[in-house]
Design a protein around this motif. Structure first.
Motif, short mmCIF file in Angstrom:
data_model
loop_
_atom_site.label_atom_id
_atom_site.label_comp_id
_atom_site.label_asym_id
_atom_site.label_seq_id
_atom_site.Cartn_x
_atom_site.Cartn_y
_atom_site.Cartn_z
N ASN A 210 0.88 -1.17 0.00
CA ASN A 210 0.00 0.00 0.00
C ASN A 210 0.92 1.22 0.00
N LYS A 211 0.93 1.98 -1.08
CA LYS A 211 1.85 3.11 -1.20
C LYS A 211 1.63 4.15 -0.11
N ASP A 212 0.42 4.22 0.44
CA ASP A 212 0.13 5.17 1.51
C ASP A 212 0.85 4.83 2.81
N PHE A 213 1.34 3.59 2.92
CA PHE A 213 2.04 3.15 4.12
C PHE A 213 3.55 3.27 4.00
N VAL A 214 4.04 3.70 2.86
CA VAL A 214 5.50 3.73 2.66
C VAL A 214 6.14 4.85 3.48
N ASN A 215 7.14 4.48 4.27
CA ASN A 215 7.87 5.46 5.08
C ASN A 215 9.14 5.91 4.38
N ASP A 216 9.92 4.96 3.89
CA ASP A 216 11.11 5.33 3.13
C ASP A 216 11.51 4.19 2.19
N ILE A 217 12.31 4.55 1.21
CA ILE A 217 12.79 3.60 0.19
C ILE A 217 14.29 3.74 0.08
N GLN A 218 15.00 2.63 0.14
CA GLN A 218 16.44 2.64 0.00
C GLN A 218 16.87 1.72 -1.14
N LYS A 219 17.85 2.15 -1.88
CA LYS A 219 18.39 1.31 -2.95
C LYS A 219 19.10 0.11 -2.34
N TYR A 220 18.96 -1.02 -3.03
CA TYR A 220 19.57 -2.26 -2.58
C TYR A 220 20.34 -2.84 -3.77
N PHE A 221 21.13 -3.85 -3.55
CA PHE A 221 21.93 -4.37 -4.67
C PHE A 221 21.06 -5.13 -5.67
N ASN A 222 21.63 -5.35 -6.85
CA ASN A 222 20.94 -6.05 -7.94
C ASN A 222 19.64 -5.37 -8.36
N SER A 223 19.65 -4.04 -8.43
CA SER A 223 18.49 -3.26 -8.93
C SER A 223 17.23 -3.48 -8.09
N ARG A 224 17.43 -3.67 -6.80
CA ARG A 224 16.29 -3.86 -5.91
C ARG A 224 16.20 -2.70 -4.92
N PHE A 225 15.08 -2.65 -4.19
CA PHE A 225 14.86 -1.62 -3.19
C PHE A 225 14.40 -2.26 -1.88
#
Length: 253
Positions: A210-225
């Motif tokens: 649920n995008k309304d619940f997203v607090n933060d997003i961090q880049k991760y390896f292999n094109s993931r988050f």
């Protein structure tokens, strides 16, 4: 001999028209821009008079939407929908004469359109287009659910979607993570994806957030988050590599 596609750009926002014009100019062997229209009414006149091979068409426009414009045309050229609204059913555009680009448009995405053009028809009939638009409308109707029902013991429980932080695949079932608890639904994750409203986003083959619940997003390896959610458990979920472009488009807004 000029084999380029005679192209019309149709968008009600001046920056979007200019940006797309600049991008298409980087592919002179494919596109020849013959006109630009700032609304559906102006576009109809230019399409009928100039008979383009291809149009780049915004969907959400005042007075006459992109869909309404197409319904008024007797002969419809190749259509590339170009819009910021990614809630429209993407699978409805998988025909041999239609493409779909989510804004902001990037040069790499235009390059994919150029590749697709080799298999496109020069024109699509109004009947074919209206069928596509009907499919889209039907899929949009399906996405009106506001709650999900689960069975617990002998009771049926109604969980409001705005209380759900994320869905997680569990074999043939799906776990529903909400602050009131974790529930099990017999809906598959794919079936849910087709029904959920636009504030839900599939970020992994087994996870819908649920995008309304997203607090933060961090880049991760292999094109993931790695995505942290604002539920009571401060849950973290990791995206799948194949969903990289979907997530980046959402972040870009």
């Amino acid at each position: 001999m000029n084999n380029t596609y005679k192209t019309i750009i149709i968008d009600d926002e001046a920056p979007a028209r200019k940006g797309l014009q600049n991008l298409l100019s980087q592919f002179p062997e494919t596109f020849t821009i013959i006109a630009i229209a700032k609304n559906g009414i102006e576009a109809k006149e230019k399409i009928e008079n100039l008979q383009p091979d291809l149009i780049f068409l915004d969907i959400e426009m005042p007075e006459c939407s992109g869909f309404e414009l197409l319904a008024k045309l007797a002969q419809i050229p190749i259509v590339v929908f170009c819009t910021a609204y990614n809630q429209y059913a993407l699978e409805a555009f998988e025909t041999n004469s239609i493409d779909y680009i989510v804004k902001p448009v990037k040069k790499e995405r235009i390059a994919k359109t150029v590749q697709k053009l080799t298999s496109f028809q020069k024109n699509i009939s109004q009947d074919e287009m209206l069928k596509v638009l009907k499919d889209i409308a039907n899929k949009k109707e399906v996405k009106k659910m506001t709650s999900i029902t689960v069975k617990k013991n002998e009771r049926l429980i109604f969980i409001k979607l705005d209380e759900v932080a994320f869905f997680e695949a569990d074999n043939i079932y799906t776990k529903i993570h909400s602050d009131s608890g974790v529930y099990l639904s017999n809906e598959t994750i794919t079936n849910l994806e087709n029904k959920l409203p636009d504030n839900f986003l599939r970020i992994h083959r087994g996870i819908i957030i649920n995008k309304d619940f997203v607090n933060d997003i961090q880049k991760y390896f292999n094109s993931r988050f790695i995505i942290t959610l604002k539920n009571s458990k401060q849950s973290t979920v990791t995206s799948g590599r194949s969903y990289n472009e979907v997530i980046k488009s959402w972040i870009a807004g």
